[in-house]
Design a protein around this motif. Structure first.
Motif, PDB file in Angstrom:
ATOM      1  N   LEU A 104      12.773   2.038  -2.841  1.00  0.00           N
ATOM      2  CA  LEU A 104      11.431   3.059  -1.853  1.00  0.00           C
ATOM      3  C   LEU A 104      11.646   4.786  -2.683  1.00  0.00           C
ATOM      4  O   LEU A 104      12.633   5.461  -2.814  1.00  0.00           O
ATOM      5  CB  LEU A 104      12.680   3.034  -0.686  1.00  0.00           C
ATOM      6  N   ASP A 105      10.340   5.130  -1.476  1.00  0.00           N
ATOM      7  CA  ASP A 105      10.114   6.605  -2.393  1.00  0.00           C
ATOM      8  C   ASP A 105      11.360   7.311  -1.533  1.00  0.00           C
ATOM      9  O   ASP A 105      11.717   6.676  -0.344  1.00  0.00           O
ATOM     10  CB  ASP A 105       8.916   7.312  -1.278  1.00  0.00           C
ATOM     11  N   THR A 108      10.529   7.214   2.201  1.00  0.00           N
ATOM     12  CA  THR A 108      10.573   5.939   3.149  1.00  0.00           C
ATOM     13  C   THR A 108      11.506   5.368   3.216  1.00  0.00           C
ATOM     14  O   THR A 108      13.569   6.204   3.041  1.00  0.00           O
ATOM     15  CB  THR A 108      10.389   4.997   1.637  1.00  0.00           C
ATOM     16  N   TYR A 135       5.888  -3.489   5.918  1.00  0.00           N
ATOM     17  CA  TYR A 135       6.088  -1.731   5.497  1.00  0.00           C
ATOM     18  C   TYR A 135       4.927  -1.570   6.454  1.00  0.00           C
ATOM     19  O   TYR A 135       3.997  -2.628   7.289  1.00  0.00           O
ATOM     20  CB  TYR A 135       5.286  -1.519   4.875  1.00  0.00           C
ATOM     21  N   HIS A 191       4.820   4.081  -5.642  1.00  0.00           N
ATOM     22  CA  HIS A 191       4.524   4.990  -4.491  1.00  0.00           C
ATOM     23  C   HIS A 191       2.306   3.685  -3.781  1.00  0.00           C
ATOM     24  O   HIS A 191       1.515   3.735  -3.748  1.00  0.00           O
ATOM     25  CB  HIS A 191       3.617   5.823  -4.732  1.00  0.00           C
ATOM     26  N   GLN A 192       2.699   2.055  -3.717  1.00  0.00           N
ATOM     27  CA  GLN A 192       2.115   1.758  -3.333  1.00  0.00           C
ATOM     28  C   GLN A 192       1.047   1.808  -2.443  1.00  0.00           C
ATOM     29  O   GLN A 192      -0.295   2.076  -2.429  1.00  0.00           O
ATOM     30  CB  GLN A 192       2.365  -0.065  -3.750  1.00  0.00           C
ATOM     31  N   VAL A 193       1.726   1.800  -1.746  1.00  0.00           N
ATOM     32  CA  VAL A 193       1.040   1.827   0.375  1.00  0.00           C
ATOM     33  C   VAL A 193       0.152   3.440   0.068  1.00  0.00           C
ATOM     34  O   VAL A 193      -0.232   3.211   0.638  1.00  0.00           O
ATOM     35  CB  VAL A 193       2.031   1.333   1.179  1.00  0.00           C
ATOM     36  N   LYS A 194       0.957   4.019  -0.165  1.00  0.00           N
ATOM     37  CA  LYS A 194       0.144   5.385  -0.088  1.00  0.00           C
ATOM     38  C   LYS A 194      -0.933   5.441  -0.929  1.00  0.00           C
ATOM     39  O   LYS A 194      -2.014   5.928  -0.426  1.00  0.00           O
ATOM     40  CB  LYS A 194       1.768   6.476  -0.145  1.00  0.00           C
ATOM     41  N   LEU A 207       6.733   5.964   6.125  1.00  0.00           N
ATOM     42  CA  LEU A 207       6.969   4.703   5.911  1.00  0.00           C
ATOM     43  C   LEU A 207       8.112   4.196   5.756  1.00  0.00           C
ATOM     44  O   LEU A 207       9.265   4.640   5.658  1.00  0.00           O
ATOM     45  CB  LEU A 207       6.055   4.723   4.311  1.00  0.00           C
TER      46      LEU A 207
HETATM   47  N1  URA Z   1       5.217   2.015  -1.578  1.00  0.00           N
HETATM   48  C1  URA Z   1       5.353   3.445  -1.438  1.00  0.00           C
HETATM   49  O1  URA Z   1       4.121   3.892  -1.123  1.00  0.00           O
HETATM   50  N2  URA Z   1       6.338   3.840  -1.384  1.00  0.00           N
HETATM   51  C2  URA Z   1       7.396   3.679  -0.641  1.00  0.00           C
HETATM   52  O2  URA Z   1       8.472   3.793  -0.758  1.00  0.00           O
HETATM   53  C3  URA Z   1       7.151   1.980  -0.838  1.00  0.00           C
HETATM   54  C4  URA Z   1       6.065   1.006  -0.706  1.00  0.00           C
END
Ligand code: URA
Length: 242
Positions: A104-105, A108, A135, A191-194, A207
């Motif tokens: 996790l970042d 996060t 998330y 950083h997938q969600v971001k 997040l």
């Molecule tokens: N996606 C993100 O951007 N950050 C995370 O820590 C996990 C998933």
């Protein structure tokens, strides 16, 4: 300890899938208290009965499995000369061999599995195994009107990387202008969600990971604290790796 079905007991200790273990039992490779048992549904007590698989005593798991409620400001690494790692949330006596499952970042929050079971760690993070991750995010800026459809189709990130289809649920457009969303991913890019939210015109302000595969963040677990997984939780993790 309670009695368990033989096939479930052996499979949950990592000796193979339920199906493979069933075949082993029917082939006569398992003994209970010295007697060959060919019935996968037979019940035995792992503490009272002596169960052997191909002559080897079935042992309890020695590996350790923890659920951590990760706070902001610590990195998902085993050691670092500058930054504080998630392992530093564990007492020094407990740390040997432990590693976070995936990353996790630093900013996060939420569910992070920590274990010394390298095989399970590898299996859960393998790109071939698409373990779901859920998330909750707070987003500023604008999210385009077709954001959920774009997630479902598979977003193309700004650098051209194509993502697998994913789910986006808009929970609330708040009076302070932030948008609360839930995202479910079936892969784990950096950083997938971001980056997915950025591709739609938004910016992730906060997040938190709520779940990973069958495991949900325990609401009673305070930020920065951890607890051992229950036997049921460990069995559920093993079952997604088969
Ligand atoms: N996606 C993100 O951007 N950050 C995370 O820590 C996990 C998933």
């Amino acid at each position: 300890m309670a009695q368990e079905r033989l096939d479930k007991m052996i499979a949950s200790r990592g000796a193979g899938s339920r199906k493979e273990v069933g075949q082993m039992i029917r082939a006569g490779r398992v003994t209970v208290n010295g007697q060959t048992c060919r019935d996968p549904a037979k019940k035995a007590d792992p503490e009272q009965d002596t169960v052997c698989v191909m002559g080897t005593l079935l042992r309890d798991r020695k590996e350790r499995y923890f659920m951590l409620n990760k706070p902001a400001g610590v990195i998902s690494a085993t050691e670092d000369t500058v930054q504080k790692t998630v392992l530093e949330l564990f007492p020094a006596s407990e740390r040997t061999g432990l590693a976070p499952v995936g990353r996790l970042d630093k900013d996060t929050l939420g569910l992070l599995l920590v274990t010394d079971d390298g095989a399970l760690n590898h299996a859960l993070t393998s790109p071939r195994r698409h373990v779901d991750k859920r998330y909750r995010a707070l987003v500023s800026g604008t999210l385009c009107a077709d954001a959920a459809e774009r997630f479902a189709q598979g977003i193309e990130l700004r650098d051209g990387t194509k993502c697998l289809p994913a789910e986006l649920f808009i929970l609330e457009r708040r009076s302070d202008g932030l948008i609360e969303v839930e995202v479910v991913l079936h892969e784990g890019k950096y950083h997938q969600v971001k980056r997915m939210i950025a591709a739609l015109g938004g910016y992730v302000e906060r997040l938190e990971r709520l779940s990973m595969g069958p495991l949900t963040l325990d609401p009673a677990l305070e930020r920065g604290t951890y607890r051992a997984l229950t036997k049921e939780e460990i069995d559920a993790l093993f079952s997604v790796c088969r």
